[in-house]
Design a protein around this motif. Structure first.
Motif, PDB file in Angstrom:
ATOM      1  N   MET A 211      88.257  -1.784  13.316  1.00 24.97           N
ATOM      2  CA  MET A 211      88.590  -1.097  12.051  1.00 24.97           C
ATOM      3  C   MET A 211      87.568  -0.037  11.696  1.00 24.97           C
ATOM      4  SD  MET A 211      89.596  -4.484   9.935  1.00 24.97           S
ATOM      5  CE  MET A 211      89.945  -3.750   8.391  1.00 24.97           C
ATOM      6  N   GLY A 212      86.549   0.114  12.528  1.00 22.39           N
ATOM      7  CA  GLY A 212      85.557   1.157  12.261  1.00 22.39           C
ATOM      8  C   GLY A 212      84.375   0.693  11.421  1.00 22.39           C
ATOM      9  N   VAL A 213      84.200  -0.619  11.333  1.00 26.41           N
ATOM     10  CA  VAL A 213      83.072  -1.151  10.554  1.00 26.41           C
ATOM     11  C   VAL A 213      81.814  -1.165  11.435  1.00 26.41           C
ATOM     12  CG1 VAL A 213      82.170  -3.220   9.399  1.00 26.41           C
ATOM     13  CG2 VAL A 213      84.563  -2.535   9.074  1.00 26.41           C
ATOM     14  N   ASP A 214      80.702  -0.702  10.854  1.00 28.22           N
ATOM     15  CA  ASP A 214      79.437  -0.665  11.600  1.00 28.22           C
ATOM     16  C   ASP A 214      78.514  -1.829  11.246  1.00 28.22           C
ATOM     17  OD1 ASP A 214      79.685   1.992  12.987  1.00 28.22           O
ATOM     18  OD2 ASP A 214      79.941   2.654  10.910  1.00 28.22           O
ATOM     19  N   ALA A 215      78.617  -2.308  10.021  1.00 32.69           N
ATOM     20  CA  ALA A 215      77.743  -3.412   9.589  1.00 32.69           C
ATOM     21  C   ALA A 215      78.512  -4.307   8.635  1.00 32.69           C
ATOM     22  CB  ALA A 215      76.495  -2.867   8.902  1.00 32.69           C
ATOM     23  N   VAL A 216      78.229  -5.606   8.718  1.00 34.00           N
ATOM     24  CA  VAL A 216      78.975  -6.555   7.887  1.00 34.00           C
ATOM     25  C   VAL A 216      78.020  -7.415   7.069  1.00 34.00           C
ATOM     26  CG1 VAL A 216      79.145  -8.275   9.774  1.00 34.00           C
ATOM     27  CG2 VAL A 216      80.793  -8.332   7.884  1.00 34.00           C
ATOM     28  N   GLY A 217      78.434  -7.668   5.836  1.00 36.13           N
ATOM     29  CA  GLY A 217      77.625  -8.505   4.953  1.00 36.13           C
ATOM     30  C   GLY A 217      78.507  -9.276   3.983  1.00 36.13           C
ATOM     31  N   MET A 218      77.902  -9.707   2.888  1.00 29.20           N
ATOM     32  CA  MET A 218      78.641 -10.545   1.921  1.00 29.20           C
ATOM     33  C   MET A 218      78.443 -10.045   0.490  1.00 29.20           C
ATOM     34  SD  MET A 218      77.552 -14.258   3.461  1.00 29.20           S
ATOM     35  CE  MET A 218      77.339 -14.476   5.230  1.00 29.20           C
ATOM     36  N   SER A 219      78.232  -8.752   0.344  1.00 34.96           N
ATOM     37  CA  SER A 219      77.961  -8.258  -1.022  1.00 34.96           C
ATOM     38  C   SER A 219      78.315  -6.783  -1.152  1.00 34.96           C
ATOM     39  CB  SER A 219      76.467  -8.449  -1.348  1.00 34.96           C
ATOM     40  OG  SER A 219      75.676  -7.606  -0.538  1.00 34.96           O
ATOM     41  N   THR A 220      77.760  -6.154  -2.148  1.00 32.89           N
ATOM     42  CA  THR A 220      77.675  -4.693  -2.362  1.00 32.89           C
ATOM     43  C   THR A 220      78.995  -4.001  -2.690  1.00 32.89           C
ATOM     44  OG1 THR A 220      75.770  -4.678  -0.870  1.00 32.89           O
ATOM     45  CG2 THR A 220      76.730  -2.530  -1.400  1.00 32.89           C
ATOM     46  N   VAL A 221      80.070  -4.300  -1.928  1.00 32.02           N
ATOM     47  CA  VAL A 221      81.319  -3.553  -2.121  1.00 32.02           C
ATOM     48  C   VAL A 221      81.821  -3.684  -3.562  1.00 32.02           C
ATOM     49  CG1 VAL A 221      83.759  -3.471  -1.457  1.00 32.02           C
ATOM     50  CG2 VAL A 221      81.989  -3.599   0.304  1.00 32.02           C
ATOM     51  N   HIS A 222      81.838  -4.894  -4.094  1.00 30.94           N
ATOM     52  CA  HIS A 222      82.337  -5.069  -5.473  1.00 30.94           C
ATOM     53  C   HIS A 222      81.416  -4.397  -6.491  1.00 30.94           C
ATOM     54  CE1 HIS A 222      80.397  -8.675  -3.806  1.00 30.94           C
ATOM     55  NE2 HIS A 222      79.729  -8.702  -4.927  1.00 30.94           N
ATOM     56  N   GLU A 223      80.113  -4.336  -6.164  1.00 31.33           N
ATOM     57  CA  GLU A 223      79.175  -3.646  -7.067  1.00 31.33           C
ATOM     58  C   GLU A 223      79.461  -2.137  -7.059  1.00 31.33           C
ATOM     59  OE1 GLU A 223      75.779  -6.937  -5.826  1.00 31.33           O
ATOM     60  OE2 GLU A 223      75.739  -4.953  -4.939  1.00 31.33           O
ATOM     61  N   VAL A 224      79.722  -1.627  -5.856  1.00 31.00           N
ATOM     62  CA  VAL A 224      80.007  -0.189  -5.738  1.00 31.00           C
ATOM     63  C   VAL A 224      81.314   0.145  -6.472  1.00 31.00           C
ATOM     64  CG1 VAL A 224      80.601   1.648  -4.095  1.00 31.00           C
ATOM     65  CG2 VAL A 224      78.710   0.076  -3.587  1.00 31.00           C
ATOM     66  N   ILE A 225      82.319  -0.705  -6.313  1.00 30.84           N
ATOM     67  CA  ILE A 225      83.601  -0.466  -6.990  1.00 30.84           C
ATOM     68  C   ILE A 225      83.382  -0.430  -8.510  1.00 30.84           C
ATOM     69  CG2 ILE A 225      85.848  -1.520  -7.526  1.00 30.84           C
ATOM     70  CD1 ILE A 225      85.848  -2.569  -4.592  1.00 30.84           C
ATOM     71  N   THR A 226      82.619  -1.377  -9.000  1.00 30.69           N
ATOM     72  CA  THR A 226      82.359  -1.452 -10.443  1.00 30.69           C
ATOM     73  C   THR A 226      81.565  -0.228 -10.911  1.00 30.69           C
ATOM     74  OG1 THR A 226      82.375  -3.844 -10.267  1.00 30.69           O
ATOM     75  CG2 THR A 226      81.356  -2.939 -12.246  1.00 30.69           C
ATOM     76  N   ALA A 227      80.623   0.195 -10.092  1.00 28.53           N
ATOM     77  CA  ALA A 227      79.806   1.364 -10.457  1.00 28.53           C
ATOM     78  C   ALA A 227      80.649   2.638 -10.457  1.00 28.53           C
ATOM     79  CB  ALA A 227      78.641   1.510  -9.483  1.00 28.53           C
ATOM     80  N   ARG A 228      81.511   2.781  -9.476  1.00 29.07           N
ATOM     81  CA  ARG A 228      82.347   3.990  -9.411  1.00 29.07           C
ATOM     82  C   ARG A 228      83.365   3.988 -10.554  1.00 29.07           C
ATOM     83  NH1 ARG A 228      80.841   8.034  -8.656  1.00 29.07           N
ATOM     84  NH2 ARG A 228      82.787   8.952  -7.926  1.00 29.07           N
ATOM     85  N   HIS A 229      83.846   2.808 -10.884  1.00 27.01           N
ATOM     86  CA  HIS A 229      84.804   2.702 -11.995  1.00 27.01           C
ATOM     87  C   HIS A 229      84.195   3.288 -13.266  1.00 27.01           C
ATOM     88  CE1 HIS A 229      86.936   0.114 -15.146  1.00 27.01           C
ATOM     89  NE2 HIS A 229      87.893   0.848 -14.633  1.00 27.01           N
ATOM     90  N   CYS A 230      82.881   3.044 -13.477  1.00 24.33           N
ATOM     91  CA  CYS A 230      82.251   3.582 -14.696  1.00 24.33           C
ATOM     92  C   CYS A 230      81.429   4.829 -14.378  1.00 24.33           C
ATOM     93  CB  CYS A 230      81.459   2.514 -15.450  1.00 24.33           C
ATOM     94  SG  CYS A 230      80.110   1.766 -14.554  1.00 24.33           S
ATOM     95  N   ASP A 231      81.806   5.487 -13.287  1.00 24.96           N
ATOM     96  CA  ASP A 231      81.322   6.837 -12.985  1.00 24.96           C
ATOM     97  C   ASP A 231      79.826   6.936 -12.727  1.00 24.96           C
ATOM     98  OD1 ASP A 231      81.972   9.465 -12.451  1.00 24.96           O
ATOM     99  OD2 ASP A 231      81.554  10.139 -14.498  1.00 24.96           O
ATOM    100  N   MET A 232      79.270   5.925 -12.094  1.00 27.30           N
ATOM    101  CA  MET A 232      77.859   6.039 -11.673  1.00 27.30           C
ATOM    102  C   MET A 232      77.803   6.734 -10.321  1.00 27.30           C
ATOM    103  SD  MET A 232      76.139   2.372 -12.214  1.00 27.30           S
ATOM    104  CE  MET A 232      75.806   1.627 -13.759  1.00 27.30           C
TER     105      MET A 232
END
Ligand SMILES: O=P(O)(O)O[C@@H]1C[C@H](O)[C@@H](CO)O1
Length: 344
Positions: free
Chosen positions: A268-289
């Protein structure tokens, strides 16, 4: 009281910002309704269903509750931070860079969850870094700890209401790209939201437009200017050969991935895998950070079957590599903050 609807009451106690007190009184009313002397059950939910609904509402953070947490932190620190930093596993030393720190233990912040993972101290540090007011989370919340995604990323909204404009999210991750070595840094330029594929999002539930739109776009989530600045910084630090730009994916954890899963992620084109961050980024982008994020590659993910134990990921190794590489990660973050300071 007849026709009592406990579900409505749970929602309104939440909306009233009654917090623990509100929940307690709601429970009291429900119990009372279940034990009326005429034995008529007037609550539309069973006690177990009621408890489940109440627990769900406890995981919801309405705007006003987040505002209260933000006010507590701004008042307690006397600082309105511009940059929010989330320290990944073993990367808590990023917060040690902060001068004149005011430290808040999560357990002492009203309505804040607590950290349960080794390498996540559970402290919020507010102070100054390279002349910029910052707020750093020494310890983040993961889905596998039992917190819903909205709760995991709730601190990002707290940061926003404290005044934060830039989110720096860091994590420890397994390297799937065969070119990545242990100890490398991957600057995130995109993500694959596996939990989102499964219908789980930190933005699930009613949308409060004071945070952002119902349907936020996520293209260009990772700020290109900050990525380019970080590349320049890696050159200045002489570490550019171990710094990559790539795609991160978050799985739910706490299990590390199977070989088949890792092969699928790679396809799928993933270079690194973890268990965090994505939901934080979504929340940050939602409020325009503006978002900058990187992964420290703490282990190489095997994509071939093997009986060798030392090829299996483990948290001790993750922590040890993070400890070894914290100096470079700290320098990268400090220098990038200094670059932002120039543009303020
Ligand atoms: O908080 P991060 O994403 O840095 O932590 C990673 C993912 C798991 O929590 C843990 C696994 O070793 O490290």
């Amino acid at each position: 009281m007849t026709g009592y609807n406990s579900q409505n009451d749970v929602a309104s106690s939440n909306g009233n910002q009654a917090g623990a007190t509100g929940h307690k009184s709601t429970e009291y009313i429900a119990q009372e309704n279940h034990t009326r002397s005429d034995n008529r059950i007037v609550c539309s939910l069973t006690p177990d269903e009621f408890r489940a609904v109440r627990m769900m509402s406890e995981d919801m953070y309405p705007y006003e509750m987040i505002q209260e947490i933000a006010d507590f932190l701004v008042k307690g620190s006397g600082i309105r931070p511009k940059i929010g930093i989330i320290c990944g596993s073993g990367l808590g030393s990023l917060a040690d860079l902060i001068q004149n720190p005011k430290v808040f233990e999560y357990s002492k912040i009203p309505n804040f969850p607590v950290s349960t993972v080794e390498g996540h101290a559970g402290k919020l540090v507010v102070g100054c870094l390279e002349g910029v007011n910052v707020m750093a989370m020494q310890g983040r919340f993961h889905y596998y700890e039992g917190y819903p995604l909205a709760k995991c990323s709730m601190p990002v909204r707290v940061m926003k209401l404290c005044g934060v404009e830039y989110l720096f999210a860091t994590n420890a991750a397994g390297g799937i790209n065969p070119k990545y070595a242990v100890g490398d840094i991957m600057l995130m330029h995109d993500h694959v939201n596996m939990l989102g594929f499964a219908g789980n999002s930190p933005l699930q539930g009613p949308n409060d437009p004071r945070f952002g739109p119902r349907f936020p776009a996520l293209v260009n989530s990772y700020n290109k200017d900050l990525i380019n600045k970080a590349i320049d910084i890696s050159k200045a630090m002489g570490i550019e050969s171990s710094v990559h730009v790539g795609v991160y994916s978050c799985l739910g954890g706490p299990t590390y991935e199977t070989i088949a899963e890792l092969r699928a992620l790679r396809m799928m084109g993933v270079d690194a895998v973890g268990m965090s961050t994505v939901h934080e980024v979504i929340t940050a982008r939602h409020c325009d950070m503006k978002v900058f994020a990187f992964s420290l590659i703490t282990n190489k993910c095997a994509t071939e079957y093997s009986e060798k134990k030392d090829e299996e990921a483990n948290h001790d190794e993750v922590m040890a590599v993070a400890k070894n590489k914290q100096k470079a990660c700290c320098e990268m973050v400090s220098r990038l903050v200094a670059e932002i300071q120039k543009s303020l």
